[in-house]
Design a protein around this motif. Structure first.
Motif, mmCIF file in Angstrom:
data_model
loop_
_atom_site.group_PDB
_atom_site.id
_atom_site.type_symbol
_atom_site.label_atom_id
_atom_site.label_comp_id
_atom_site.label_asym_id
_atom_site.label_seq_id
_atom_site.Cartn_x
_atom_site.Cartn_y
_atom_site.Cartn_z
ATOM 1 N N SER A 1 -8.329 -0.658 -9.214
ATOM 2 C CA SER A 1 -8.462 -0.034 -10.533
ATOM 3 C C SER A 1 -9.129 1.332 -10.425
ATOM 4 O O SER A 1 -8.699 2.307 -11.058
ATOM 5 C CB SER A 1 -9.307 -0.926 -11.462
ATOM 6 N N ALA A 2 -10.173 1.405 -9.619
ATOM 7 C CA ALA A 2 -10.900 2.668 -9.472
ATOM 8 C C ALA A 2 -10.006 3.748 -8.871
ATOM 9 O O ALA A 2 -9.993 4.888 -9.327
ATOM 10 C CB ALA A 2 -12.140 2.450 -8.591
ATOM 11 N N LEU A 3 -9.243 3.368 -7.867
ATOM 12 C CA LEU A 3 -8.350 4.335 -7.216
ATOM 13 C C LEU A 3 -7.306 4.851 -8.209
ATOM 14 O O LEU A 3 -6.986 6.040 -8.231
ATOM 15 C CB LEU A 3 -7.635 3.696 -6.019
ATOM 16 N N LYS A 4 -6.811 3.940 -9.041
ATOM 17 C CA LYS A 4 -5.782 4.341 -9.998
ATOM 18 C C LYS A 4 -6.362 5.231 -11.102
ATOM 19 O O LYS A 4 -5.742 6.219 -11.503
ATOM 20 C CB LYS A 4 -5.121 3.106 -10.612
ATOM 21 N N ILE B 1 0.839 -1.211 0.000
ATOM 22 C CA ILE B 1 0.000 0.000 0.000
ATOM 23 C C ILE B 1 0.872 1.259 0.000
ATOM 24 O O ILE B 1 0.651 2.191 -0.768
ATOM 25 C CB ILE B 1 -0.951 0.022 1.222
ATOM 26 N N ASP B 2 1.878 1.271 0.848
ATOM 27 C CA ASP B 2 2.685 2.483 1.000
ATOM 28 C C ASP B 2 3.699 2.670 -0.121
ATOM 29 O O ASP B 2 3.992 3.803 -0.515
ATOM 30 C CB ASP B 2 3.439 2.461 2.335
ATOM 31 N N ASP B 3 4.248 1.589 -0.585
ATOM 32 C CA ASP B 3 5.360 1.699 -1.534
ATOM 33 C C ASP B 3 5.115 0.973 -2.856
ATOM 34 O O ASP B 3 5.945 1.031 -3.759
ATOM 35 C CB ASP B 3 6.644 1.157 -0.872
ATOM 36 N N GLY B 4 3.983 0.310 -2.964
ATOM 37 C CA GLY B 4 3.626 -0.373 -4.188
ATOM 38 C C GLY B 4 4.314 -1.721 -4.317
ATOM 39 O O GLY B 4 5.196 -2.053 -3.525
ATOM 40 N N PRO B 5 3.927 -2.556 -5.324
ATOM 41 C CA PRO B 5 2.819 -2.264 -6.240
ATOM 42 C C PRO B 5 1.454 -2.505 -5.589
ATOM 43 O O PRO B 5 1.216 -3.589 -5.032
ATOM 44 C CB PRO B 5 3.052 -3.256 -7.385
ATOM 45 N N ILE B 6 0.579 -1.505 -5.708
ATOM 46 C CA ILE B 6 -0.737 -1.568 -5.082
ATOM 47 C C ILE B 6 -1.564 -2.734 -5.640
ATOM 48 O O ILE B 6 -2.446 -3.259 -4.968
ATOM 49 C CB ILE B 6 -1.467 -0.213 -5.261
ATOM 50 N N GLU B 7 -1.238 -3.184 -6.862
ATOM 51 C CA GLU B 7 -1.950 -4.330 -7.448
ATOM 52 C C GLU B 7 -1.789 -5.594 -6.604
ATOM 53 O O GLU B 7 -2.590 -6.523 -6.723
ATOM 54 C CB GLU B 7 -1.427 -4.616 -8.867
#
Lengths: 154, 154, 154
Positions: free
Chosen positions: C66-69, C18-24
Motif C-alpha cells: 500500500s505504501a509503495l502504491k 512484482i515485475d508484471d503485477g498484480p503487486i497485491e
C-alpha cells in the motif's frame, strides 16, 4: 514428467539453438500452425494488436530464419539468452499456459557485454506426445526501443 | 528424480559455493577423474585444444582453489552467477550430456554492477548413486577477452 | 511434485507479480506469520541484525505494498527479476530451506537497461498442502548501496 519440467526443457532447447545454433531448429519448437509475435510492453498494455514481428504458422518462422541468414544480420555466439523459470498459469488437458522472463545479453568483439533486451514470454504450450511445443508465443519486450529487436529471434 | 531435476540441483549448488562459499566445496561437484577446461567461443569454434584453464582430475581443481586463495585474488561475495536451465542433449544409462548458459555479474564496492562473463557449459554428468557429478565440463566463454577469466572458477 | 519443482514454481510466480503485477499478490507468497528482511551482504556477514526492510507477518507486507502504491514509487514493467535455480539445503518433513541467486534489471524509458540489484534469497519454505509458501525470506543484496533498495520488493 510434469508440465513444469517439460516446459523448462523446451525453453532450454529453444534458447540454445538461437544462441549457439543451428538456428534452423528454432521453428521446430513450434507447432505447424503456431502464432508468434514480438511486441513492446507499452503496446501490449494498451492492447494494440500490431507487433514488431508477426507469424501465424511455422513456415513463416522458417522464412524468417532464411531472411536473417541471407541478410547476414544474424550472428550466433554474439547473444546469450537467460530465462527465468516458467510461471505456470493454467493446465488443461494437454494445453498449458505459462509466462517466463527473459534477458538477452549482447557480446561485442572487444567492447563491453551489455543487456540487449529483457521482457517476458506469454506462452501456450501443447504437451501432446510427451513433448512441449509452442502453439502460441507473444514476446513482450520491456523497452520500447524496438529498432534493435529485428536482428535475432527472441 | 529425473535427470533434468538432478542436474538443475547440482548446478544450483555449484554456483552457490563459488559465489558465497565455501569455495573448497567447488571441486566436490566433479568426479575424481573429471576433465575441466575454460576456453573461448572463438577457440572452441576453430577446434583449438588449448584452454585458458585446464585440469583432468579433481586434485588439480583443489590445487587451483588453493592457488586462488593464496594469491588472494578470489573474493567471494563479489560475483554472482546466473544459470539458464540445462538443455539435455543425451541420456544414456547414468551418463547425461547437457548444455547450460551462464552469466556472471561482478559487484564492485562503490562502482556499478556489470556483466563480467557469459557463455555456456558443455557438460557430461554421471548420475550414479542418485547424485549428479560432473565427469566433464568445458566452459566456453562468449568473449575472447580472457585476461579477466583467471580470477574465479566458472 | 518434489520440493525443487514446487519451490521453482513458487519463485516464478513471486517474481511475476512484482515485475508484471498484480503487486497485491506479492504478500500471498508468504505464510501469515512469515519473516521477511532485506539486508546487505556486508551486514549479513558481520551478523548485524538490522535490515533495510523488515517484517514479521503478512499484514506488514500488505502495508508495504500500500505504501509503495501511495507513494507512487513502485512502477511495474520497469524491472525484471531473473532468478537462478534454488539450491536445496535441507528438507525436513514439510519444511525446506534453500538459497537462490537473483538479478534485477532496470528498464528506463529511453536510457539503457542496467543491472539494478543482485544477491541471494535465504529461504525457508513450508510445503504443507502441496504448495510452497515462504515462512522466512532474508534477501541479501550483494552491493551495499542501499538507497536504491527501497523502491520495489525484492
Amino acid at each position: 514428467m510434469d508440465a513444469f519440467t517439460l516446459i523448462s526443457r523446451a525453453q532450454a532447447s529453444y534458447v540454445r539453438v538461437i544462441d549457439d545454433g543451428p538456428i534452423e531448429d528454432w521453428p521446430e519448437h513450434f507447432t505447424d500452425d503456431a502464432f508468434y509475435k514480438v511486441t513492446t510492453a507499452d503496446n501490449h498494455r494498451r492492447g494494440l494488436p500490431a507487433g514488431v514481428i508477426w507469424a501465424n504458422n511455422k513456415a513463416m518462422l522458417r522464412d524468417r530464419v532464411s531472411a536473417l541468414k541471407e541478410a547476414n544480420i544474424y550472428e550466433p555466439h554474439a547473444y546469450r539468452h537467460l530465462l527465468g523459470q516458467p510461471a505456470i498459469l493454467s493446465e488443461e488437458s494437454e494445453t498449458v499456459t505459462s509466462e517466463t522472463s527473459f534477458l538477452v545479453i549482447r557480446i561485442t568483439g572487444n567492447g563491453p557485454t551489455d543487456v540487449f533486451a529483457s521482457g517476458r514470454y506469454l506462452d501456450e504450450y501443447s504437451l501432446a506426445g510427451g513433448k512441449a511445443l509452442l502453439t502460441r508465443r507473444v514476446v513482450v519486450c520491456d523497452s520500447s526501443r524496438t529498432d534493435t529487436l529485428l536482428v535475432l529471434p527472441l
